[in-house]
Design an enzyme around this catalytic site. Structure first.
Site, PDB file in Angstrom:
ATOM      1  N   ILE A   1       0.895  -1.180   0.101  1.00 40.46           N
ATOM      2  CA  ILE A   1       0.125   0.018  -0.069  1.00 40.46           C
ATOM      3  C   ILE A   1       0.753   1.322   0.007  1.00 40.46           C
ATOM      4  CG2 ILE A   1      -1.899   1.332   1.228  1.00 40.46           C
ATOM      5  CD1 ILE A   1      -2.764  -1.175   2.260  1.00 40.46           C
TER       6      ILE A   1
ATOM      7  N   ARG B   1      -4.081   0.815  11.571  1.00 44.46           N
ATOM      8  CA  ARG B   1      -4.973   0.244  12.510  1.00 44.46           C
ATOM      9  C   ARG B   1      -4.996   1.480  13.778  1.00 44.46           C
ATOM     10  NH1 ARG B   1      -6.507  -2.414   8.853  1.00 44.46           N
ATOM     11  NH2 ARG B   1      -6.967  -4.636   9.045  1.00 44.46           N
TER      12      ARG B   1
ATOM     13  N   ASP C   1      -8.459   7.080   9.605  1.00 35.60           N
ATOM     14  CA  ASP C   1      -9.681   6.098   9.518  1.00 35.60           C
ATOM     15  C   ASP C   1      -9.801   5.150  10.155  1.00 35.60           C
ATOM     16  OD1 ASP C   1     -11.529   5.297   7.145  1.00 35.60           O
ATOM     17  OD2 ASP C   1     -10.050   3.609   6.725  1.00 35.60           O
TER      18      ASP C   1
ATOM     19  N   GLU D   1     -12.759   1.324  18.505  1.00 35.30           N
ATOM     20  CA  GLU D   1     -13.179   1.450  17.306  1.00 35.30           C
ATOM     21  C   GLU D   1     -14.518   0.488  17.254  1.00 35.30           C
ATOM     22  OE1 GLU D   1     -12.326   0.072  12.911  1.00 35.30           O
ATOM     23  OE2 GLU D   1     -10.866   1.565  13.713  1.00 35.30           O
TER      24      GLU D   1
ATOM     25  N   HIS E   1     -13.285   3.743   9.305  1.00 37.93           N
ATOM     26  CA  HIS E   1     -12.577   2.623   8.519  1.00 37.93           C
ATOM     27  C   HIS E   1     -13.016   2.060   7.228  1.00 37.93           C
ATOM     28  CE1 HIS E   1     -10.152  -1.057  10.281  1.00 37.93           C
ATOM     29  NE2 HIS E   1      -9.888  -0.639   8.875  1.00 37.93           N
TER      30      HIS E   1
ATOM     31  N   ALA F   1     -11.356   2.997   4.276  1.00 34.29           N
ATOM     32  CA  ALA F   1     -10.371   3.221   3.122  1.00 34.29           C
ATOM     33  C   ALA F   1     -10.453   2.149   2.111  1.00 34.29           C
ATOM     34  CB  ALA F   1      -9.096   3.418   3.793  1.00 34.29           C
TER      35      ALA F   1
END
Length: 308
Positions: A147, A224, A247, A252, A271, A273
């Site tokens: 990524i 994360r 994100d 979470e 979250h 992406a």
């Protein structure tokens, strides 16, 4: 041989299924199509939570867990030794890299403020203009994996200077080691963190990390949530000295009363992406290829070793 996948669409997207293989749809741990006892190849739900992992214990014949996520932190160390764990490296490159670019541009060009002004029918030119810009910025990418490389390729045309950091330095590729961060952070206008969650990266974004960033810098967390120390992040961004676009959060989902929600220098998305329309075709292209390799006795790609 029995295979479980989590999406009905996957039955068409997976491609040619080898002879003798039965593919069934198991969308959730509590919605199972048959007895899990003879499942040998399992694709858990995307962004599967920890409550999916115990199902593996009910699969004595399980040999492969193929994730649809790039991160494997929920699964590492929680499967029997003979079970091969594979992540979805490559599947999320474009979606996550696009999110990072969009988040940076949105933050620098004050889109959150303009969105609030639009909701109030307020022509807010004097409040926000002139905005900042991406051109000329020094961007530090912490995580030079699949990524990270996709992100570097997308940022290059924006006339930025790019510095990449990996777990260990790769001098031939111009990649720095994570041990060099204390010297690199003060020279970065934008710091993008896109590392897997491991014992080494948990809490990486701590008070010292944030304090090393220069005034006016932007932190982007597309990794994360637990990679960042939430208390340290809140303390730093609350001063207004730096901004953040995230994100992922810890915890979470982020509780509705958490003060991060209300800070004007923090951009939060839930979250998303990797949650793009092109995900399933890419993901099941990988799943199909891995299944055919497994049946043919060939080595599987994207095997997770040591948390990576």
């Amino acid at each position: 041989m029995k295979v479980w996948i989590p999406h009905e669409q996957g039955l068409d997207l997976i491609g040619d299924v080898p002879e003798g293989v039965t593919v069934e749809v198991a969308p959730q741990p509590d919605v199972l199509p048959s007895d899990p006892g003879d499942v040998r190849f399992w694709v858990p739900p995307f962004l599967a939570l920890a409550d999916s992992v115990p199902l593996a214990a009910k699969m004595p014949e399980l040999q492969v867990v193929q994730l649809l996520s790039a991160g494997a932190d929920t699964w590492v160390g929680r499967l029997r030794e003979r079970v091969t764990l594979c992540d979805a490296r490559g599947v999320h490159d474009s979606g996550t890299a696009e999110w990072v670019v969009a988040a940076i541009l949105s933050f620098l060009r004050e889109f959150p403020g303009f969105a609030r002004a639009q909701a109030a029918s307020d022509w807010a030119y004097k409040r926000y203009a002139p905005t900042d810009e991406l051109a000329g910025k020094r961007v530090l990418i912490v995580g030079a994996g699949s990524i990270g490389e996709a992100l570097a390729a997308r940022l290059a045309p924006f006339e930025v200077s790019l510095t990449r950091v990996a777990r260990t330095a790769r001098p031939a590729e111009g990649v720095h080691g994570v041990d060099e961060l204390p010297a690199l952070l003060p020279e970065a206008d934008i710091v993008v963190v896109i590392v897997p969650l491991t014992a080494q990266t948990r809490g990486m974004i701590d008070a010292a990390f944030l304090a090393a960033m220069p005034d006016g810098a932007l932190l982007v967390n597309a990794a994360r949530g637990p990679v960042a120390d939430t208390a340290a992040l809140l303390a730093e961004v609350s001063t207004g000295r730096i901004g953040a676009a995230v994100d992922v959060t810890d915890p979470e989902p982020l509780p509705a009363d958490h003060p991060l929600w209300t800070l004007p220098n923090v951009l939060i998305t839930p979250h998303v992406a990797g949650s793009v329309r092109g995900l399933l075709p890419r993901a099941y292209g990988l799943v199909g290829a891995q299944l055919r390799r497994f049946v043919a006795g060939e080595p599987l790609e994207n095997q997770v070793v040591g948390g990576y």
